[in-house]
Every structure is written in C-alpha cells, then in structure tokens.
Design an enzyme around this catalytic site. Structure first.
Site, short mmCIF file in Angstrom:
data_model
loop_
_atom_site.label_atom_id
_atom_site.label_comp_id
_atom_site.label_asym_id
_atom_site.label_seq_id
_atom_site.Cartn_x
_atom_site.Cartn_y
_atom_site.Cartn_z
N GLU A 1 0.77 -1.18 0.22
CA GLU A 1 -0.15 -0.07 -0.05
C GLU A 1 0.77 1.18 -0.08
O GLU A 1 0.61 2.33 -0.76
CB GLU A 1 -1.03 -0.07 1.29
CG GLU A 1 -2.13 -0.95 1.05
CD GLU A 1 -2.99 -0.84 2.31
OE1 GLU A 1 -2.69 -0.36 2.96
OE2 GLU A 1 -4.25 -1.57 1.94
N HIS B 1 -10.23 0.66 -0.12
CA HIS B 1 -10.48 -0.03 1.13
C HIS B 1 -11.91 -0.82 1.26
O HIS B 1 -12.10 -1.38 1.95
CB HIS B 1 -10.18 0.30 2.30
CG HIS B 1 -8.77 0.38 2.68
ND1 HIS B 1 -7.62 1.46 2.04
CD2 HIS B 1 -7.71 -0.40 3.47
CE1 HIS B 1 -6.49 1.17 2.57
NE2 HIS B 1 -6.51 0.06 3.27
#
Length: 236
Positions: A138, A171
C-alpha cells in the site's frame, strides 16, 4: 510516471481482482484434498500478496540499489525518529478521524478490519499479510507511486487529497472515507518529510500490527478493565 510505476499499479490491481479466479480455484484444490473451507481464501491471499510483493520489489530493484544521498533524504537517525513518531501520528490521526465520524453518526468499527481478524483466527498466517506485506504494498502503490507522481505536479495538499481519497476508496468502505484519508495524509506527510518510503512503511506496519494485536486480545482487555474497575471500586 515511470513505466515501472505503471507496471506496479497494474500488478496491484490484478492482485486485488485475482480473487475472483484464485479463490474458486483454491476451493477446488481444497475440496480435492479434504481441506477446510477457509483454506481457499487464506491460501490465495497469501499467494497473491507474496507474488505481488516479489514483482513490485523486482520492478523497484534499480531504485533500491541506487543511492539516496542526493535526493535530500533525512539522515538515518532522524528518519528512524520520524518512523517511530509516525506510529503515534497515525494512531492520533485515526483516533481524531474516528471521533469526528462518530459525531457524524457513523458507526464505529471497520467491517474490513473485522473480516481480516476473522481470517486470522482461522488462519494465523494471514497476520503476515495484514501486518507486513499489505502495508508495504500500500505504501509503495499509494504513497510512492500515486502520491509521488502527483506531488511532482501539484502541491502537497492536492496530491495528498487525491491519493488519500484513492487509498480510502480502495479499502471498500466509503463510510470511513475520513478515517482512511486521515491516515493517507499522515503517511504522505512522513514520506515528504523524510523522503524515505521506508518511514511510512514502518509506521503503517506498526500501526496495523498494534490494531491486530488489540483486536485479537479484545476479550482479555475487557476482562482486565473489568478487574481494574472492580479493584478500584473495592478500595474506594
């Protein structure tokens, strides 16, 4: 954007979408060998994340072999201090954003986090993904590649805003847009401040690990709080 960065983005997207094929495939393999139902999801998560990390590191090999002395990066000692301090900055940003969401009527708690905790309970190896490999990928994708590319064209706020919103939507919990964006801004700030991607990686890995440990020991924490309350009341 460098072509290597483009390949990293493609790798990350393919990894995220690969579960549509990989999980059913693992289910067939698991059923053939009499393995538990949860094996398919856990096995594919581990394989796909590890594969994506290996490909990403391969694409970044030239940058990793290069020197950071000429890019204005902070010395290792100061970077280490920012890495440790970044943990508290991220937790504080998360706490403030969570409080604001609560005042806005948004339910506390992340469904995404709970799903990960449930997976860890059935397959403890998933903790490697949630606490180490996931945060590394990420930070490379959302901070080094996306934010870094935007920061070359725009100011910090705009680059941070766009990359943090992408980070939040990735997400899959739009109701927690503020929460994820706050963390995205924090990690972007650490990256800009130190010019070392390892600093936000360390902070992100540490924060995720803390959250997972607290979630896994929630019952023990509640028992301790009840015991502490009982002892406090006894001596009052």
């Amino acid at each position: 954007m460098k072509k290597e960065y483009g390949f990293i983005l493609i790798t990350y997207i393919v990894m995220q979408l690969s579960s549509f094929i990989g999980v059913p495939l693992m289910s067939m393999i698991g059923a053939r060998f009499g393995l538990e139902e949860g094996f398919s999801v856990s096995a594919w998560l581990v394989l796909s994340f590890i594969a994506a990390l290996i490909i990403t590191l391969f694409l970044l090999r030239k940058e990793m072999n290069g020197s950071v002395r000429n890019n204005g990066a902070l010395p290792l000692s100061k970077s280490a201090a920012w890495a440790v301090g970044g943990i508290f900055l991220a937790l504080m940003a998360q706490s403030i954003a969570g409080s604001i969401e609560y005042l806005m009527g948004i339910e506390i708690g992340s469904e995404n986090t709970q799903q990960i905790i449930n997976l860890i309970k059935t397959a403890p190896i998933i903790i490697i993904i949630s606490s180490i490999i996931g945060p590394i990928l990420e930070e490379v994708v959302f901070r080094k590649v996306i934010f870094g590319s935007l920061y070359k064209r725009f100011n910090f706020f705009l680059a941070g805003l766009i990359s943090s919103l992408i980070f939040a939507f990735a997400h899959g919990e739009p109701e927690h847009l503020l929460l994820y964006s706050a963390m995205g801004f924090t990690f972007a700030y650490l990256y800009v401040k130190t010019k070392r991607i390892l600093v936000p990686i360390f902070a992100h890995v540490s924060m995720n690990t803390i959250v997972v440990v607290l979630q896994l020991n929630q019952d023990k924490i509640q028992q301790f709080q009840q015991l502490q309350s009982f002892i406090g009341g006894y001596f009052n």
